[in-house]
Design a protein around this motif. Structure first.
Motif, PDB file in Angstrom:
ATOM      1  N   VAL A  53       9.443  56.838 -10.210  1.00 41.09           N
ATOM      2  CA  VAL A  53       9.412  57.186  -9.458  1.00 41.09           C
ATOM      3  C   VAL A  53       8.174  57.329  -8.080  1.00 41.09           C
ATOM      4  O   VAL A  53       7.751  57.810  -7.606  1.00 41.09           O
ATOM      5  CB  VAL A  53      10.877  57.748  -8.569  1.00 41.09           C
ATOM      6  CG1 VAL A  53      10.756  58.203  -7.014  1.00 41.09           C
ATOM      7  CG2 VAL A  53      11.708  57.053  -8.463  1.00 41.09           C
ATOM      8  N   LEU A  54       7.593  58.264  -8.969  1.00 44.40           N
ATOM      9  CA  LEU A  54       6.730  58.999  -8.708  1.00 44.40           C
ATOM     10  C   LEU A  54       5.187  58.896  -8.163  1.00 44.40           C
ATOM     11  O   LEU A  54       4.907  58.898  -7.086  1.00 44.40           O
ATOM     12  CB  LEU A  54       6.473  60.544  -9.263  1.00 44.40           C
ATOM     13  CG  LEU A  54       5.261  61.490  -9.019  1.00 44.40           C
ATOM     14  CD1 LEU A  54       4.920  62.144  -8.197  1.00 44.40           C
ATOM     15  CD2 LEU A  54       4.533  62.271 -10.350  1.00 44.40           C
ATOM     16  N   PHE A  55       4.909  57.608  -9.320  1.00 46.18           N
ATOM     17  CA  PHE A  55       3.576  56.668  -9.097  1.00 46.18           C
ATOM     18  C   PHE A  55       4.317  55.737  -8.012  1.00 46.18           C
ATOM     19  O   PHE A  55       2.946  55.313  -7.355  1.00 46.18           O
ATOM     20  CB  PHE A  55       3.614  56.372 -10.657  1.00 46.18           C
ATOM     21  CG  PHE A  55       3.134  56.861 -11.818  1.00 46.18           C
ATOM     22  CD1 PHE A  55       2.406  58.190 -11.126  1.00 46.18           C
ATOM     23  CD2 PHE A  55       3.368  57.381 -12.780  1.00 46.18           C
ATOM     24  CE1 PHE A  55       2.254  59.257 -11.865  1.00 46.18           C
ATOM     25  CE2 PHE A  55       3.763  58.063 -13.669  1.00 46.18           C
ATOM     26  CZ  PHE A  55       2.395  59.114 -12.925  1.00 46.18           C
ATOM     27  N   VAL A  56       5.226  55.257  -8.264  1.00 46.08           N
ATOM     28  CA  VAL A  56       5.344  53.920  -6.917  1.00 46.08           C
ATOM     29  C   VAL A  56       5.614  54.834  -5.335  1.00 46.08           C
ATOM     30  O   VAL A  56       5.166  53.540  -4.664  1.00 46.08           O
ATOM     31  CB  VAL A  56       6.280  52.918  -7.137  1.00 46.08           C
ATOM     32  CG1 VAL A  56       6.575  52.718  -8.552  1.00 46.08           C
ATOM     33  CG2 VAL A  56       7.588  54.168  -7.152  1.00 46.08           C
ATOM     34  N   MET A  57       5.993  55.326  -5.264  1.00 46.71           N
ATOM     35  CA  MET A  57       5.847  56.534  -4.217  1.00 46.71           C
ATOM     36  C   MET A  57       4.924  57.184  -3.818  1.00 46.71           C
ATOM     37  O   MET A  57       3.709  57.061  -2.783  1.00 46.71           O
ATOM     38  CB  MET A  57       6.962  57.531  -4.632  1.00 46.71           C
ATOM     39  CG  MET A  57       8.399  57.025  -4.121  1.00 46.71           C
ATOM     40  SD  MET A  57       8.718  56.143  -2.738  1.00 46.71           S
ATOM     41  CE  MET A  57       8.719  56.826  -1.228  1.00 46.71           C
ATOM     42  N   ILE A  58       3.309  57.319  -4.551  1.00 45.26           N
ATOM     43  CA  ILE A  58       2.198  57.289  -4.461  1.00 45.26           C
ATOM     44  C   ILE A  58       1.309  56.496  -4.064  1.00 45.26           C
ATOM     45  O   ILE A  58       0.635  56.238  -2.939  1.00 45.26           O
ATOM     46  CB  ILE A  58       1.577  58.114  -5.550  1.00 45.26           C
ATOM     47  CG1 ILE A  58       1.949  59.465  -5.941  1.00 45.26           C
ATOM     48  CG2 ILE A  58      -0.373  58.179  -5.450  1.00 45.26           C
ATOM     49  CD1 ILE A  58       1.117  59.745  -7.332  1.00 45.26           C
ATOM     50  N   ALA A  59       1.606  54.957  -4.795  1.00 45.20           N
ATOM     51  CA  ALA A  59       1.328  54.138  -3.684  1.00 45.20           C
ATOM     52  C   ALA A  59       1.975  53.919  -2.405  1.00 45.20           C
ATOM     53  O   ALA A  59       1.384  53.363  -1.211  1.00 45.20           O
ATOM     54  CB  ALA A  59       1.769  52.603  -5.071  1.00 45.20           C
ATOM     55  N   ALA A  60       3.299  53.752  -1.995  1.00 48.16           N
ATOM     56  CA  ALA A  60       3.627  53.631  -0.402  1.00 48.16           C
ATOM     57  C   ALA A  60       2.552  54.566   0.345  1.00 48.16           C
ATOM     58  O   ALA A  60       2.430  54.566   1.532  1.00 48.16           O
ATOM     59  CB  ALA A  60       5.045  54.077  -0.752  1.00 48.16           C
ATOM     60  N   GLY A  61       2.670  56.467  -0.367  1.00 49.55           N
ATOM     61  CA  GLY A  61       2.397  56.975   0.544  1.00 49.55           C
ATOM     62  C   GLY A  61       0.434  56.867   1.378  1.00 49.55           C
ATOM     63  O   GLY A  61       0.257  57.163   1.563  1.00 49.55           O
ATOM     64  N   PHE A  62       0.355  56.440  -0.068  1.00 50.47           N
ATOM     65  CA  PHE A  62      -1.103  55.094  -0.039  1.00 50.47           C
ATOM     66  C   PHE A  62      -2.052  54.640   0.812  1.00 50.47           C
ATOM     67  O   PHE A  62      -2.684  54.652   1.845  1.00 50.47           O
ATOM     68  CB  PHE A  62      -1.839  55.050  -1.547  1.00 50.47           C
ATOM     69  CG  PHE A  62      -3.338  54.953  -1.243  1.00 50.47           C
ATOM     70  CD1 PHE A  62      -4.354  55.920  -0.656  1.00 50.47           C
ATOM     71  CD2 PHE A  62      -3.380  53.905  -1.949  1.00 50.47           C
ATOM     72  CE1 PHE A  62      -5.644  54.395  -0.738  1.00 50.47           C
ATOM     73  CE2 PHE A  62      -4.348  53.516  -2.342  1.00 50.47           C
ATOM     74  CZ  PHE A  62      -6.160  53.581  -1.565  1.00 50.47           C
ATOM     75  N   LEU A  63      -0.871  53.022   0.898  1.00 54.74           N
ATOM     76  CA  LEU A  63      -0.972  52.748   2.043  1.00 54.74           C
ATOM     77  C   LEU A  63      -1.328  52.277   2.849  1.00 54.74           C
ATOM     78  O   LEU A  63      -0.503  51.547   3.929  1.00 54.74           O
ATOM     79  CB  LEU A  63      -0.976  51.019   0.974  1.00 54.74           C
ATOM     80  CG  LEU A  63      -1.814  50.595  -0.055  1.00 54.74           C
ATOM     81  CD1 LEU A  63      -1.891  49.384  -1.000  1.00 54.74           C
ATOM     82  CD2 LEU A  63      -3.791  51.025   0.716  1.00 54.74           C
ATOM     83  N   ARG A  64       0.417  53.647   2.306  1.00 54.84           N
ATOM     84  CA  ARG A  64       1.383  53.521   3.979  1.00 54.84           C
ATOM     85  C   ARG A  64       1.583  51.601   4.945  1.00 54.84           C
ATOM     86  O   ARG A  64       2.084  51.528   5.797  1.00 54.84           O
ATOM     87  CB  ARG A  64       1.099  53.827   4.841  1.00 54.84           C
ATOM     88  CG  ARG A  64       0.530  55.390   4.769  1.00 54.84           C
ATOM     89  CD  ARG A  64       1.341  56.197   4.789  1.00 54.84           C
ATOM     90  NE  ARG A  64       1.179  57.744   3.619  1.00 54.84           N
ATOM     91  CZ  ARG A  64       1.034  59.077   4.880  1.00 54.84           C
ATOM     92  NH1 ARG A  64       0.869  58.178   6.385  1.00 54.84           N
ATOM     93  NH2 ARG A  64       0.857  59.579   4.034  1.00 54.84           N
ATOM     94  N   ARG A  65       2.087  50.557   3.802  1.00 54.83           N
ATOM     95  CA  ARG A  65       2.841  49.578   4.210  1.00 54.83           C
ATOM     96  C   ARG A  65       3.366  48.700   3.422  1.00 54.83           C
ATOM     97  O   ARG A  65       2.994  49.464   2.269  1.00 54.83           O
ATOM     98  CB  ARG A  65       1.366  48.698   4.649  1.00 54.83           C
ATOM     99  CG  ARG A  65       0.496  48.347   3.918  1.00 54.83           C
ATOM    100  CD  ARG A  65      -0.574  46.949   4.406  1.00 54.83           C
ATOM    101  NE  ARG A  65      -2.224  47.251   3.608  1.00 54.83           N
ATOM    102  CZ  ARG A  65      -2.690  47.488   3.361  1.00 54.83           C
ATOM    103  NH1 ARG A  65      -3.495  48.509   3.705  1.00 54.83           N
ATOM    104  NH2 ARG A  65      -3.676  46.688   2.459  1.00 54.83           N
ATOM    105  N   THR A  66       3.798  47.949   3.823  1.00 54.16           N
ATOM    106  CA  THR A  66       4.894  46.790   2.673  1.00 54.16           C
ATOM    107  C   THR A  66       3.986  46.516   2.096  1.00 54.16           C
ATOM    108  O   THR A  66       3.134  45.236   2.330  1.00 54.16           O
ATOM    109  CB  THR A  66       6.174  46.353   3.704  1.00 54.16           C
ATOM    110  OG1 THR A  66       6.189  46.761   4.221  1.00 54.16           O
ATOM    111  CG2 THR A  66       6.581  45.547   3.271  1.00 54.16           C
TER     112      THR A  66
END
Length: 379
Positions: free
Chosen positions: A215-228
């Motif tokens: 969860v941590l790493f995939v949410m880092i990706a979400a918080g980094f790119l901020r797009r779907t």
């Protein structure tokens, strides 16, 4: 390789892309080589057993860290030379340069982290050699030097993520950051085995920790790119690694055993050891998280709360599916209902933390790169 910043006059977007891509690809390649060495070495210990400090899987591990270390050192020296010559340094190449040992060196932050991980790997490698000389053959993952080696490579991969994140205005920077996060997630499924001595009945601690880091790493990706697509992209990268290693690990162990004339153990199960630790359900879980994040954006839900809720849902689903996955892969593994539910619940609680921290760590990665024109700072 020219590290000069746009303000010094060389400076087209294509030039900056070429400048940063080569060293970034090199450190990512070194990290992947280390990952190959790790999955090979774990399978070797399971299927064959005897080894020395200089087995071929070990050499892959050493070579990967050496590549990362040398590439990082080269960038640091070039950055230092540019700074001393009075030329501004492009912050898209590894991040903003910071002073090291006073003003002796100027090191881009990403390459400083990746290089520090490679240097610590060398020190732990020497300790591991001494450890084997003192205690003989040891096949446990959680010996002190082994944990140090795993954490050192983890630091190098974190540095690799930072290197690509610094160039997020380029497509290769964004994709490289997601790919590096996939490599980091794959590697972490082994690092968490250091927790297998922690007893917290009835929770399966290692699987709960795997759910947290996923969860941590995939949410880092979400918080980094901020797009779907960021969460799904990272999960897809892990799925590709898992599929490749599912075939590669047993094959490499047997091929190397044949090459050196050692027999494969009679009771070999044929199960790929490291790939079986990776969450097989991460891709569908990632799709659920993408839907939750998309709904949050479209309906104007509180920006800080949506990642936390999504992380909790993701942790719960991963905790439960990891238990089912273990029961499917290992016929002798029969957890009772209490253990499955307790592990799922613990994973859900840890997932809340993973969602909270991951989104904010992703925001920190965004700060490594200069803000692009018209970028919304509150995105």
């Amino acid at each position: 390789m020219d590290l000069t910043a746009p303000g010094a006059g060389v400076a087209t977007t294509a030039h900056r892309a070429r400048t940063g891509l080569a060293p970034a690809s090199t450190v990512l390649g070194g990290s992947v080589i280390s990952l190959v060495g790790l999955t090979w070495d774990i399978q070797w210990h399971s299927d064959v057993g005897p080894d020395t400090f200089f087995t071929l899987p070990h050499l892959f591990l050493y070579a990967g860290s050496a590549i990362v270390g040398l590439a990082s050192l080269a960038v640091v020296l070039l950055t230092t030379a540019a700074r001393r010559a009075g030329r501004p340094v492009d912050p898209r190449v590894g991040g903003r340069a910071i002073n090291v040992f006073g003003r002796t060196f100027a090191a881009p932050l990403g390459y400083l982290v990746s290089g520090a991980g490679a240097a610590s790997f060398l020190l732990y490698g020497l300790w591991d050699q001494w450890w084997h000389g003192l205690y003989g053959f040891d096949a446990v993952i959680d010996s002190p030097p082994h944990i140090g080696l795993l954490l050192s490579i983890t630091i190098s991969i974190i540095g690799t993520v930072m290197v690509f994140a610094s160039a997020r205005e380029h497509r290769w920077g964004a994709l490289g950051a997601l790919g590096s996060l996939s490599v980091l997630l794959a590697f972490s499924t082994v690092t968490v085995l250091g927790l297998q001595g922690v007893a917290l009945e009835p929770v399966e601690v290692v699987r709960a920790a795997t759910a947290l880091l996923s969860v941590l790493f995939v949410m880092i990706a979400a918080g980094f790119l901020r797009r779907t697509g960021a969460v799904l992209g990272t999960a897809a990268g892990l799925a590709v690694l898992q599929a490749v290693f599912w075939w590669f690990s047993p094959w490499a162990a047997r091929a190397y055993a044949d090459m050196v004339g050692l027999p494969v153990r009679d009771y070999v199960s044929g199960i790929p050891e490291m790939p079986s630790l990776m969450p097989m359900a991460l891709l569908p879980v990632a799709a659920v998280l993408e839907v939750l994040l998309l709904l949050g954006r479209k309906r104007g839900w509180h920006t800080g709360r949506v990642p936390v809720v999504a992380g909790g849902v993701g942790g719960l689903l991963l905790g439960l599916t990891l238990m089912l996955q273990a029961g499917w892969i290992y016929p002798m593994f029969h957890p009772d209902t209490t253990t499955v539910l307790a592990t799922g619940a613990a994973s859900g609680v840890l997932g809340l933390l993973g969602g909270f921290a991951g989104w904010r760590f992703g925001g920190m990665l965004r700060l490594l790169a200069p803000a692009t024109k018209g970028e919304d700072a509150h995105a």
